[in-house]
Design a protein around this motif. Structure first.
Motif, PDB file in Angstrom:
ATOM      1  N   PHE A   1       0.681  -1.258  -0.102  1.00 45.68           N
ATOM      2  CA  PHE A   1       0.126  -0.161   0.018  1.00 45.68           C
ATOM      3  C   PHE A   1       0.892   1.314  -0.113  1.00 45.68           C
ATOM      4  O   PHE A   1       0.443   2.260  -0.462  1.00 45.68           O
ATOM      5  N   GLU A   2       2.086   1.139   0.724  1.00 48.66           N
ATOM      6  CA  GLU A   2       2.853   2.323   0.562  1.00 48.66           C
ATOM      7  C   GLU A   2       3.158   2.657  -0.876  1.00 48.66           C
ATOM      8  O   GLU A   2       3.297   4.008  -1.179  1.00 48.66           O
ATOM      9  N   GLY A   3       3.453   1.703  -1.612  1.00 51.65           N
ATOM     10  CA  GLY A   3       4.018   1.979  -3.079  1.00 51.65           C
ATOM     11  C   GLY A   3       2.891   2.232  -3.880  1.00 51.65           C
ATOM     12  O   GLY A   3       3.185   2.690  -5.089  1.00 51.65           O
ATOM     13  N   PHE A   4       1.712   1.546  -3.525  1.00 50.46           N
ATOM     14  CA  PHE A   4       0.547   1.231  -4.596  1.00 50.46           C
ATOM     15  C   PHE A   4       0.206   2.647  -5.248  1.00 50.46           C
ATOM     16  O   PHE A   4       0.092   2.755  -6.538  1.00 50.46           O
ATOM     17  N   LEU A   5      -0.088   3.613  -4.552  1.00 47.60           N
ATOM     18  CA  LEU A   5      -0.586   4.754  -5.254  1.00 47.60           C
ATOM     19  C   LEU A   5       0.512   5.516  -6.264  1.00 47.60           C
ATOM     20  O   LEU A   5       0.122   5.802  -7.284  1.00 47.60           O
ATOM     21  N   GLY A   6       1.457   5.528  -5.650  1.00 50.13           N
ATOM     22  CA  GLY A   6       2.728   6.214  -6.591  1.00 50.13           C
ATOM     23  C   GLY A   6       3.176   5.440  -7.691  1.00 50.13           C
ATOM     24  O   GLY A   6       2.900   6.064  -8.934  1.00 50.13           O
ATOM     25  N   ARG A   7       3.099   4.019  -7.649  1.00 53.92           N
ATOM     26  CA  ARG A   7       3.625   3.343  -8.697  1.00 53.92           C
ATOM     27  C   ARG A   7       2.090   3.262  -9.862  1.00 53.92           C
ATOM     28  O   ARG A   7       2.519   3.534 -11.164  1.00 53.92           O
ATOM     29  N   THR A   8       1.008   3.114  -9.353  1.00 56.23           N
ATOM     30  CA  THR A   8      -0.198   3.053 -10.336  1.00 56.23           C
ATOM     31  C   THR A   8      -0.348   4.531 -10.876  1.00 56.23           C
ATOM     32  O   THR A   8      -0.839   4.506 -11.839  1.00 56.23           O
ATOM     33  N   ARG A   9      -0.219   5.494 -10.050  1.00 60.22           N
ATOM     34  CA  ARG A   9      -0.537   7.039 -10.741  1.00 60.22           C
ATOM     35  C   ARG A   9       0.505   7.061 -11.877  1.00 60.22           C
ATOM     36  O   ARG A   9       0.089   7.812 -12.817  1.00 60.22           O
ATOM     37  N   SER A  10       1.682   6.822 -11.555  1.00 64.29           N
ATOM     38  CA  SER A  10       2.593   6.936 -12.695  1.00 64.29           C
ATOM     39  C   SER A  10       2.592   6.076 -13.962  1.00 64.29           C
ATOM     40  O   SER A  10       2.579   6.478 -15.044  1.00 64.29           O
ATOM     41  N   LEU A  11       2.001   5.106 -13.683  1.00 64.81           N
ATOM     42  CA  LEU A  11       1.411   3.887 -14.724  1.00 64.81           C
ATOM     43  C   LEU A  11       0.291   4.682 -15.332  1.00 64.81           C
ATOM     44  O   LEU A  11       0.260   4.532 -16.688  1.00 64.81           O
ATOM     45  N   GLY A  12      -0.564   5.183 -14.581  1.00 59.66           N
ATOM     46  CA  GLY A  12      -1.838   5.939 -15.120  1.00 59.66           C
ATOM     47  C   GLY A  12      -1.363   7.078 -16.062  1.00 59.66           C
ATOM     48  O   GLY A  12      -1.782   7.334 -17.244  1.00 59.66           O
ATOM     49  N   ALA A  13      -0.197   7.781 -15.664  1.00 55.94           N
ATOM     50  CA  ALA A  13      -0.103   8.933 -16.405  1.00 55.94           C
ATOM     51  C   ALA A  13       0.614   8.500 -17.585  1.00 55.94           C
ATOM     52  O   ALA A  13       0.414   9.254 -18.649  1.00 55.94           O
ATOM     53  N   ARG A  14       1.519   7.248 -17.696  1.00 51.12           N
ATOM     54  CA  ARG A  14       2.023   6.932 -18.978  1.00 51.12           C
ATOM     55  C   ARG A  14       0.747   6.375 -19.743  1.00 51.12           C
ATOM     56  O   ARG A  14       0.962   6.550 -21.000  1.00 51.12           O
ATOM     57  N   HIS A  15      -0.031   5.989 -19.294  1.00 50.98           N
ATOM     58  CA  HIS A  15      -1.254   5.644 -20.237  1.00 50.98           C
ATOM     59  C   HIS A  15      -1.821   6.521 -20.706  1.00 50.98           C
ATOM     60  O   HIS A  15      -2.609   6.303 -21.969  1.00 50.98           O
ATOM     61  N   ALA A  16      -1.930   7.825 -20.079  1.00 55.18           N
ATOM     62  CA  ALA A  16      -2.677   8.862 -20.861  1.00 55.18           C
ATOM     63  C   ALA A  16      -1.809   9.341 -21.920  1.00 55.18           C
ATOM     64  O   ALA A  16      -2.325   9.825 -23.032  1.00 55.18           O
ATOM     65  N   GLU A  17      -0.199   9.111 -22.028  1.00 58.62           N
ATOM     66  CA  GLU A  17       0.355   9.307 -22.994  1.00 58.62           C
ATOM     67  C   GLU A  17       0.409   8.352 -23.891  1.00 58.62           C
ATOM     68  O   GLU A  17       0.433   8.633 -25.248  1.00 58.62           O
ATOM     69  N   TYR A  18      -0.214   7.332 -23.789  1.00 61.34           N
ATOM     70  CA  TYR A  18      -0.323   6.058 -24.752  1.00 61.34           C
ATOM     71  C   TYR A  18      -1.762   6.217 -25.364  1.00 61.34           C
ATOM     72  O   TYR A  18      -2.431   5.576 -26.228  1.00 61.34           O
ATOM     73  N   ARG A  19      -2.423   7.490 -25.178  1.00 61.98           N
ATOM     74  CA  ARG A  19      -3.882   8.057 -25.294  1.00 61.98           C
ATOM     75  C   ARG A  19      -4.949   7.102 -24.647  1.00 61.98           C
ATOM     76  O   ARG A  19      -6.021   7.077 -25.595  1.00 61.98           O
ATOM     77  N   VAL A  20      -4.657   6.387 -23.717  1.00 59.76           N
ATOM     78  CA  VAL A  20      -5.876   5.657 -23.137  1.00 59.76           C
ATOM     79  C   VAL A  20      -6.637   6.647 -22.405  1.00 59.76           C
ATOM     80  O   VAL A  20      -6.142   7.421 -21.663  1.00 59.76           O
TER      81      VAL A  20
END
Ligand code: HEM
Length: 150
Positions: A67-86
């Motif tokens: 849970f410590e790392g969960f938000l940070g890692r998934t948020r940056s994964l999501g930000a990359r997905h916005a760049e993939y045009r998701v």
């Protein structure tokens, strides 16, 4: 998610591990048949998609207990997905195709109501955190119906 639910998702993924390439193929077949508009987002060949699919499941499963790392890692994964045009609506499409492919591959014995509920929760938590990250990505708002900038 409870520890028991995390364990259910882990055990389910461990059972499928040897068959992930075919589960990946079924997932993309379902996704691209129902939503051909997302096909162009994925660059690369089928072999690369299979690797991506396994990475995606591992990302979901590994993110949750930490849970410590969960938000940070998934948020940056999501930000990359916005760049993939998701876009936000795509998360629902992937949810349906992913759960269907996992259910089919698991068979009735492996896809109990508890396992299905645990996967739904794991996906939804990950997707929600990713969408938060996408919304925070500069110039790349991912609200439903709003096209990604750039
Ligand atoms: C819980 C949901 C998801 C997870 C955990 C996930 C995970 C991943 C991971 C680990 C990668 C590898 C690249 C990276 O780390 O940036 C990736 C790439 C990608 N994902 Fe996802 N993803 C999710 C949902 C989606 C959705 C909803 C879409 C839209 C249809 C999508 C489309 C893509 C695309 C287009 C790529 C780049 C693939 C390429 O190289 O062509 N993902 N995803």
């Amino acid at each position: 998610m409870t520890p028991e639910q995390i364990e259910l998702v882990n055990a389910s993924l461990a059972r499928l591990r040897g068959r992930l390439p075919e589960v990946a193929d079924a997932f993309y077949r379902g996704l691209f048949t129902e939503h051909p508009e997302v096909r162009p987002l994925f660059t690369g060949d089928q072999a690369r998609l299979r690797v991506k699919f396994a990475d995606e499941l591992d990302a979901i499963v590994q993110a949750i207990p930490d849970f410590e790392g969960f938000l940070g890692r998934t948020r940056s994964l999501g930000a990359r997905h916005a760049e993939y045009r998701v876009r936000a609506e795509h998360y629902g499409h992937v949810r349906t195709a992913l759960l269907a492919a996992l259910a089919d591959a698991s068979g009735a014995g492996g896809w109990t109501a508890e396992t299905a509920a645990a996967w739904r929760l794991a996906y939804d938590m990950t997707a929600e955190a990713m969408m938060l990250g996408a919304a925070g990505a500069p110039g790349r708002a991912a609200a439903p119906g709003r096209p990604a900038a750039g």
